[in-house]
Design an enzyme around this catalytic site. Structure first.
Site, PDB file in Angstrom:
ATOM      1  N   ASN A  52      13.852  37.316  32.396  1.00 50.73           N
ATOM      2  CA  ASN A  52      15.102  36.765  32.907  1.00 50.73           C
ATOM      3  C   ASN A  52      15.327  37.240  34.338  1.00 50.73           C
ATOM      4  O   ASN A  52      14.912  38.328  34.729  1.00 50.73           O
ATOM      5  CB  ASN A  52      16.287  37.091  31.993  1.00 50.73           C
ATOM      6  CG  ASN A  52      16.553  38.563  31.800  1.00 50.73           C
ATOM      7  OD1 ASN A  52      15.641  39.379  31.735  1.00 50.73           O
ATOM      8  ND2 ASN A  52      17.824  38.926  31.675  1.00 50.73           N
ATOM      9  N   ILE A  53      15.957  36.366  35.103  1.00 43.70           N
ATOM     10  CA  ILE A  53      16.236  36.629  36.515  1.00 43.70           C
ATOM     11  C   ILE A  53      17.690  36.250  36.751  1.00 43.70           C
ATOM     12  O   ILE A  53      18.036  35.063  36.722  1.00 43.70           O
ATOM     13  CB  ILE A  53      15.323  35.791  37.435  1.00 43.70           C
ATOM     14  CG1 ILE A  53      13.838  36.040  37.091  1.00 43.70           C
ATOM     15  CG2 ILE A  53      15.613  36.098  38.905  1.00 43.70           C
ATOM     16  CD1 ILE A  53      12.899  35.002  37.679  1.00 43.70           C
ATOM     17  N   GLU A  54      18.537  37.243  36.939  1.00 45.73           N
ATOM     18  CA  GLU A  54      19.956  36.975  37.143  1.00 45.73           C
ATOM     19  C   GLU A  54      20.274  36.761  38.622  1.00 45.73           C
ATOM     20  O   GLU A  54      19.483  37.105  39.502  1.00 45.73           O
ATOM     21  CB  GLU A  54      20.788  38.143  36.600  1.00 45.73           C
ATOM     22  CG  GLU A  54      20.662  38.282  35.098  1.00 45.73           C
ATOM     23  CD  GLU A  54      21.481  39.416  34.508  1.00 45.73           C
ATOM     24  OE1 GLU A  54      21.592  39.460  33.282  1.00 45.73           O
ATOM     25  OE2 GLU A  54      22.008  40.259  35.267  1.00 45.73           O
ATOM     26  N   CYS A  63      16.545  32.258  32.340  1.00 41.51           N
ATOM     27  CA  CYS A  63      16.174  33.027  31.153  1.00 41.51           C
ATOM     28  C   CYS A  63      14.664  33.235  31.150  1.00 41.51           C
ATOM     29  O   CYS A  63      13.916  32.475  31.773  1.00 41.51           O
ATOM     30  CB  CYS A  63      16.593  32.277  29.895  1.00 41.51           C
ATOM     31  SG  CYS A  63      18.376  32.039  29.757  1.00 41.51           S
ATOM     32  N   GLU A  65      12.524  32.660  28.800  1.00 39.83           N
ATOM     33  CA  GLU A  65      11.818  31.546  28.183  1.00 39.83           C
ATOM     34  C   GLU A  65      11.569  30.423  29.182  1.00 39.83           C
ATOM     35  O   GLU A  65      10.476  29.861  29.260  1.00 39.83           O
ATOM     36  CB  GLU A  65      12.608  30.971  27.002  1.00 39.83           C
ATOM     37  CG  GLU A  65      12.973  31.975  25.945  1.00 39.83           C
ATOM     38  CD  GLU A  65      14.353  32.601  26.155  1.00 39.83           C
ATOM     39  OE1 GLU A  65      14.546  33.366  27.126  1.00 39.83           O
ATOM     40  OE2 GLU A  65      15.245  32.329  25.331  1.00 39.83           O
ATOM     41  N   CYS A  96      18.858  30.940  24.075  1.00 38.64           N
ATOM     42  CA  CYS A  96      20.182  30.345  24.274  1.00 38.64           C
ATOM     43  C   CYS A  96      20.074  28.828  24.107  1.00 38.64           C
ATOM     44  O   CYS A  96      18.979  28.268  24.030  1.00 38.64           O
ATOM     45  CB  CYS A  96      20.721  30.697  25.663  1.00 38.64           C
ATOM     46  SG  CYS A  96      19.897  29.847  27.033  1.00 38.64           S
ATOM     47  N   CYS A  99      17.923  27.055  26.760  1.00 39.87           N
ATOM     48  CA  CYS A  99      16.482  27.253  26.560  1.00 39.87           C
ATOM     49  C   CYS A  99      15.980  26.436  25.379  1.00 39.87           C
ATOM     50  O   CYS A  99      14.884  25.875  25.429  1.00 39.87           O
ATOM     51  CB  CYS A  99      16.164  28.732  26.366  1.00 39.87           C
ATOM     52  SG  CYS A  99      16.284  29.662  27.901  1.00 39.87           S
TER      53      CYS A  99
END
Length: 140
Positions: A52-54, A63, A65, A96, A99
């Site tokens: 994940n990369i916020e 996310c 995935e 989620c 995804c």
């Protein structure tokens, strides 16, 4: 990570979960502190990992995935067999809604290994997690 493997050397579920746990180490999650790693097995044996990369602008994040799937798609791999997802809590990490919808586009019957922070996992099918999903056939 992109690993090309022959189908004869396909990873076990436990090995795929370990790849997701390893991918989690590269997560950029300064806001939620919830790190997620994913390892996607394509039908041809290729494996793509993601995390994940916020973003400070929350909707712009990715996310794990979708990161793994985007890497696969950008390399010409659109047939997915199995994905492992590992979160950073004692609870198993499930994809989620966004995804689930994204993955459904490519593999409605995808096997999903939902893992917790120590590698304990449950096996699910995407079409069970996203019942009556919307995909390419819905547009016909």
């Amino acid at each position: 990570m992109n690993r090309k493997r022959s189908k004869q050397m396909e990873p076990t579920d436990k090995e795929l979960v370990q790849m997701a746990l390893d991918a989690r180490k590269n997560s950029y999650a300064p806001y939620s502190n919830y790190k997620v790693g994913a390892a996607l097995l394509c039908e041809d044996g290729a494996i793509f990992t993601g995390c994940n990369i916020e973003s400070a602008s929350y909707p712009c994040g990715l996310c794990g995935e979708r990161t793994a799937a985007s890497k696969a798609i950008s390399e010409g791999h659109i047939k997915f067999k199995k994905i492992a997802i590992a979160g950073s809590s004692e609870q198993t990490c499930t994809p989620c809604g966004m995804c689930r919808q994204f993955l459904y586009e490519f593999a409605p019957e995808l096997t999903i290994l939902c893992s917790n922070n120590v590698g304990n996992f449950k096996v699910n099918k995407l079409n069970e997690l996203l019942a009556q999903g919307f995909g390419p056939a819905s547009l016909k």
